[in-house]
Design a protein around this motif. Sequence first.
Motif, PDB file in Angstrom:
ATOM      1  N   TYR A   1     -13.858  -5.932  -2.861  1.00 24.31           N
ATOM      2  CA  TYR A   1     -13.882  -4.477  -2.694  1.00 24.31           C
ATOM      3  C   TYR A   1     -12.524  -3.798  -2.821  1.00 24.31           C
ATOM      4  O   TYR A   1     -12.417  -2.592  -2.620  1.00 24.31           O
ATOM      5  CB  TYR A   1     -14.520  -4.134  -1.339  1.00 24.31           C
ATOM      6  N   SER A   2     -11.490  -4.577  -3.110  1.00 23.43           N
ATOM      7  CA  SER A   2     -10.162  -3.952  -3.276  1.00 23.43           C
ATOM      8  C   SER A   2      -9.254  -4.916  -4.024  1.00 23.43           C
ATOM      9  O   SER A   2      -9.595  -6.079  -4.221  1.00 23.43           O
ATOM     10  CB  SER A   2      -9.538  -3.656  -1.910  1.00 23.43           C
TER      11      SER A   2
ATOM     12  N   SER B   1      -9.743   0.326   5.494  1.00 21.15           N
ATOM     13  CA  SER B   1     -10.689   0.520   4.398  1.00 21.15           C
ATOM     14  C   SER B   1     -12.149   0.520   4.870  1.00 21.15           C
ATOM     15  O   SER B   1     -12.955   1.267   4.335  1.00 21.15           O
ATOM     16  CB  SER B   1     -10.478  -0.532   3.314  1.00 21.15           C
TER      17      SER B   1
ATOM     18  N   SER C   1      -7.918  -4.035   5.862  1.00 19.70           N
ATOM     19  CA  SER C   1      -9.370  -3.838   6.005  1.00 19.70           C
ATOM     20  C   SER C   1      -9.710  -2.998   7.235  1.00 19.70           C
ATOM     21  O   SER C   1     -10.762  -2.369   7.287  1.00 19.70           O
ATOM     22  CB  SER C   1     -10.121  -5.160   6.022  1.00 19.70           C
TER      23      SER C   1
ATOM     24  N   THR D   1       0.869  -1.186   0.000  1.00 17.35           N
ATOM     25  CA  THR D   1       0.000   0.000   0.000  1.00 17.35           C
ATOM     26  C   THR D   1       0.906   1.236   0.000  1.00 17.35           C
ATOM     27  O   THR D   1       2.053   1.154   0.459  1.00 17.35           O
ATOM     28  CB  THR D   1      -0.914   0.065   1.242  1.00 17.35           C
TER      29      THR D   1
ATOM     30  N   GLU E   1      -5.504  -6.455  -3.498  1.00 21.51           N
ATOM     31  CA  GLU E   1      -4.470  -6.594  -2.464  1.00 21.51           C
ATOM     32  C   GLU E   1      -3.261  -7.318  -3.069  1.00 21.51           C
ATOM     33  O   GLU E   1      -3.205  -8.549  -3.072  1.00 21.51           O
ATOM     34  CB  GLU E   1      -5.018  -7.409  -1.285  1.00 21.51           C
TER      35      GLU E   1
END
Length: 260
Positions: A215-216, A160, A157, A110, A218
């Motif tokens: 939803y993302s 997020s 998470s 990230t 990674e």
Amino acid sequence: MIKKLLVIFCLIIFICCGCTWKTEKPINDLDTIINRGELIVGVKTDTYPFGFKNAKGKFLGYDVELAKLIARGLLGNDQKIKFVPVSAYDRMIKLDSKEVDMIIATMSVTPQRQQILDFSTPYYTAGQAILVKKGSKIKNIHNLKGKRVIIVFGSTSERSIREAVQDVGIIGYKTYTDAYKALKQSKGDAIVADDTILYGFAYKDNNVVLLPKRYSKEPYAIAFRKGNESKQLIKSVNEIINTETRNGNLKRLQQKFGLK
Ligand code: GLU
């Protein structure tokens, strides 16, 4: 005057010796590992099928196997490795304190983490998802409004879910095992975490359901301490990842652990 000259002479000798000493003993993480003859890797024990232990206490999983390939590439032997259990919560501390040489532990790259850590090239991509108990009315992320959501401290998470859903109650645990137990005991309404990890629970337990939406993205990569000390090590590790990707070993490992 002679005294002064002598002091200056001594200083010059001291500085020169200091410089020589510094160039003769470069501290770099790759040399440290090679001199030690053992690679020390932080892996998870609570994230099936990436990092877990069997009944005999043996470390298993995709990340564990990847770590062995790295040991083989660096030291010529996949047994020259020591595993240290880490969690999302303490993995950066263990890396920073040099308890481990690197972390291979479902860790996503990230922008925030890149400010304090260096990463290898990614070796797998997961996505955040929602796990609920069978019969739950929660069908997507919008339904989490006003609900109690379980997360693991230190995971992506944790951040997020606070950004994605307003008015949500967050319940945090240190491990995924504890998070799963909390869902089973109805201490929370859903777990938000990587699909790879949640799939491990859904696979073994028919009474929990992994919702289909992701939803993302990674991207999992190996994490290193930031700085010059790690540069050579990261270069070598990236070469190993490239080789093991090209020769199909990583694909075979994914298949072995039921990963896409
Ligand atoms: N991949 C996510 C992360 O790095 C979640 C998995 C984990 O907690 O390790 O935070």
